[in-house]
Design an enzyme around this catalytic site. Structure first.
Site, PDB file in Angstrom:
ATOM      1  N   ALA A  14       0.823  -1.209   0.000  1.00 35.38           N
ATOM      2  CA  ALA A  14       0.000   0.000   0.000  1.00 35.38           C
ATOM      3  C   ALA A  14       0.858   1.260   0.000  1.00 35.38           C
ATOM      4  O   ALA A  14       0.596   2.204  -0.754  1.00 35.38           O
ATOM      5  CB  ALA A  14      -0.930   0.000   1.207  1.00 35.38           C
ATOM      6  N   GLU A  34      10.080   3.592   6.272  1.00 36.09           N
ATOM      7  CA  GLU A  34      10.124   2.131   6.264  1.00 36.09           C
ATOM      8  C   GLU A  34      11.102   1.636   7.326  1.00 36.09           C
ATOM      9  O   GLU A  34      12.212   2.161   7.455  1.00 36.09           O
ATOM     10  CB  GLU A  34      10.545   1.615   4.888  1.00 36.09           C
ATOM     11  N   ALA A  35      10.693   0.613   8.072  1.00 31.56           N
ATOM     12  CA  ALA A  35      11.546   0.075   9.129  1.00 31.56           C
ATOM     13  C   ALA A  35      12.700  -0.751   8.587  1.00 31.56           C
ATOM     14  O   ALA A  35      13.724  -0.909   9.267  1.00 31.56           O
ATOM     15  CB  ALA A  35      10.716  -0.773  10.088  1.00 31.56           C
ATOM     16  N   TRP A  59      10.148  -9.594   9.788  1.00 27.30           N
ATOM     17  CA  TRP A  59       9.972  -8.964  11.095  1.00 27.30           C
ATOM     18  C   TRP A  59      10.195  -9.937  12.252  1.00 27.30           C
ATOM     19  O   TRP A  59      10.342  -9.525  13.400  1.00 27.30           O
ATOM     20  CB  TRP A  59       8.571  -8.371  11.205  1.00 27.30           C
ATOM     21  N   VAL A 234       8.997   3.541  13.610  1.00 24.98           N
ATOM     22  CA  VAL A 234       8.028   4.517  14.104  1.00 24.98           C
ATOM     23  C   VAL A 234       7.529   4.094  15.468  1.00 24.98           C
ATOM     24  O   VAL A 234       7.156   2.939  15.685  1.00 24.98           O
ATOM     25  CB  VAL A 234       6.858   4.666  13.110  1.00 24.98           C
ATOM     26  N   HIS A 453      -2.169 -13.713   5.143  1.00 22.77           N
ATOM     27  CA  HIS A 453      -3.073 -12.723   4.560  1.00 22.77           C
ATOM     28  C   HIS A 453      -3.922 -12.039   5.632  1.00 22.77           C
ATOM     29  O   HIS A 453      -5.154 -12.003   5.528  1.00 22.77           O
ATOM     30  CB  HIS A 453      -3.997 -13.388   3.534  1.00 22.77           C
ATOM     31  N   ASN A 499      -2.327  -9.535  -1.843  1.00 22.18           N
ATOM     32  CA  ASN A 499      -1.421  -8.499  -2.319  1.00 22.18           C
ATOM     33  C   ASN A 499      -2.052  -7.600  -3.380  1.00 22.18           C
ATOM     34  O   ASN A 499      -2.019  -6.370  -3.268  1.00 22.18           O
ATOM     35  CB  ASN A 499      -0.137  -9.121  -2.875  1.00 22.18           C
TER      36      ASN A 499
END
Length: 518
Positions: A14, A34-35, A59, A234, A453, A499
């Protein structure tokens, strides 16, 4: 610190679309955070190879214990491109009934179709097709017949036969619609209402994964009013007097913003909201977070596609990639035959396995596309480096188990037709489980895994008291200047890998905001 007109949190499917669309207006200054790392020039080999799933940029999230008592790995891409940079490249839209069923203004299938067409460059269909686009950033194709691996070709042949006889066949009443007719043949799985078996639409072209970063972000990186900042975590959004005014990083840096857009995904976006004080007030206060807005739906409503696989021996000389090339969809006995399919099958492999007499294993995966069960996401602490707690909610409702078991029987029928491949060497589930659906259901609960998903943790809707977090325009109820635009806002999960629907969703919202001059 400079102020930005728009700060987007998350450079995934997104976020990359939003960055491209929102910078179409030259005067709008956009910051994309972006991390994970950014690879604007050359991708690592596993991220470039779209023929298999990548695991190097993750992650590292884990779920709460599932129905079988075990925690699951919950893969999510931590890199510019997000999960679109590591996924299996399924490019499926879903059924029109998925979106019509949301019953929200602006979100019917007919209203979303222009975005599906705008984002794609379908290499198999021209612009004369009323369903497809041929000028969008994202290339989509279907593997040609001469490109199919032996596994994919055998699977499609088996779907056409869908045998109800032989040593592995299930009882006919458990595989409704099977038999001589098999699965209907599908030429275009992205045609509205297509249900059956066929070659997979994919955004893997020439063996290369075309992520959202490559398709949407790369062509606009030169824009002076777009800034991409990777490797930044963030913490929260600063909300003052009911308005989002800045993004605060884990480092303590404060970035003023006119509009903050969360695009951190179904796990990340609710986590940022909760750390910002937007969510169930009592839970936030218990963690030492000052509640800014009591919004009980934040983190609730998680839906995910649960999956289970039938494993079998495969020839050791079969290729290990492309791993995924074919797919089948169908309805369980409990589903509306005119509505979205609620079950999916696809073959995967091959992979080395010491448990296989050939040294290699392949699978037929069964996925429940329209689960009823819901889970949730919540914080374990206010520390932005602490992973959220994730309850996937798999198979919580008995109807989900019953329909998934139905799908397993249908998958077994397909595996029966693959007897010449495996020679009866099956690696699971155990043969005894097929004689009793209660036993098969117990096996399913113990072996279910996430289909990757997740949706629904910041749901769209009109009533915050009923669990809605954002309105149909993506803006958070009760906070000015704060929006969410990713899979978390979906009121229900599409009958497709998510996606491509997320990409279309982000394009659609950006168009709504531009027309409203947000």
């Amino acid at each position: 610190m400079d102020a930005y007109d728009v700060v987007i949190i998350g450079a995934g499917s997104a976020g990359c679309v939003l960055a491209a669309r929102l910078t179409d207006e030259p005067g709008r200054r956009v910051l994309l955070l972006e991390a994970g790392p950014d690879y604007p020039d050359a991708l690592p080999p596993d991220l470039a190879d779209g023929r298999q799933v990548a695991s190097s940029h993750d992650w590292g999230l884990r779920s709460e214990p599932g129905p079988g008592g075990a925690a699951l790995d919950v893969p999510r891409g931590r890199v510019v491109g997000g999960s679109s940079a590591v996924n299996a490249c399924f490019a499926l839209r879903g059924h029109p009934g998925d979106y019509d069923g949301w019953a929200l203004p602006g979100w019917s299938f007919d209203e979303l179709l222009p975005s599906f067409r705008s984002v794609e460059r379908d290499l198999d269909y021209s612009s004369s097709s009323q369903w497809h686009g041929d000028a969008g950033p994202l290339p989509i194709r279907r593997y040609a017949e001469d490109e199919l691996t032996p596994l994919a070709r055998s699977f499609l042949d088996a779907c056409a036969k869908d045998s109800t006889s032989g040593p592995l066949a299930g009882p006919p009443d458990r595989i409704q619609g099977a038999g001589a007719a098999g699965f209907p043949s599908v030429v275009d799985h992205n045609a509205p209402g297509a249900v059956g078996a066929g070659r997979l639409p994919t955004n893997c072209v020439g063996g290369r994964r075309v992520s959202a970063a490559l398709a949407f972000l790369q062509p606009v990186r030169h824009r002076a009013h777009l800034t991409v900042r990777p490797d930044v975590l963030v913490d929260r959004v600063e909300v003052r007097d009911g308005r989002a005014v800045a993004v605060v990083l884990a480092s303590g840096e404060r970035i003023p913003a006119g509009l903050v857009v969360l695009a951190a995904g179904a796990y990340g976006s609710p986590s940022v909201l909760l750390r910002s004080g937007v969510g169930p007030a009592g839970e936030l206060a218990a963690l030492g977070i000052r509640p800014v807005l009591d919004l009980p739906g934040v983190g609730r409503g998680l839906r995910d596609h649960p999956g289970a696989s039938l494993d079998f021996a495969a020839p050791s000389d079969w290729p290990d990639r492309p791993t995924f090339q074919a797919v089948a969809t169908f309805h369980s006995a409990a589903a509306d035959p005119n509505g979205p399919p609620d079950l999916q099958l696809f073959p995967g492999g091959t992979w080395p396995s010491p448990a296989s007499p050939t040294g290699a294993v392949a699978v037929v995966v069964t996925g429940l596309l329209k689960p009823v069960s819901r889970g949730r996401v919540w914080l374990r602490s206010a520390d932005p480096a602490a992973p959220p707690r994730i309850d996937l909610g798999h198979l919580r409702e008995p109807s989900d188990v019953e329909r998934h078991v139905f799908g397993l029987h249908r998958a077994r029928s397909v595996v029966s037709a693959l007897h010449s491949v495996h020679g009866g060497h099956l690696l699971g589930p155990p043969e005894a489980a097929w004689d009793d659906d209660r036993v098969l259901g117990d096996w399913l609960r113990g072996g279910v895994w996430t289909y990757h998903h997740p949706v629904g943790t910041c749901r769209m809707g009109t009533d915050p008291d009923a669990g809605a977090v954002v309105g149909a325009d993506g803006f958070v109820h009760g906070v000015t200047g704060l929006a969410v635009a990713d899979a978390s806002i979906m009121p229900d999960i599409p009958s497709a890998n998510t996606n491509l629907p997320v990409i279309a969703l982000a394009h659609h919202l950006a168009a709504v905001w531009s027309s409203a001059r947000v």
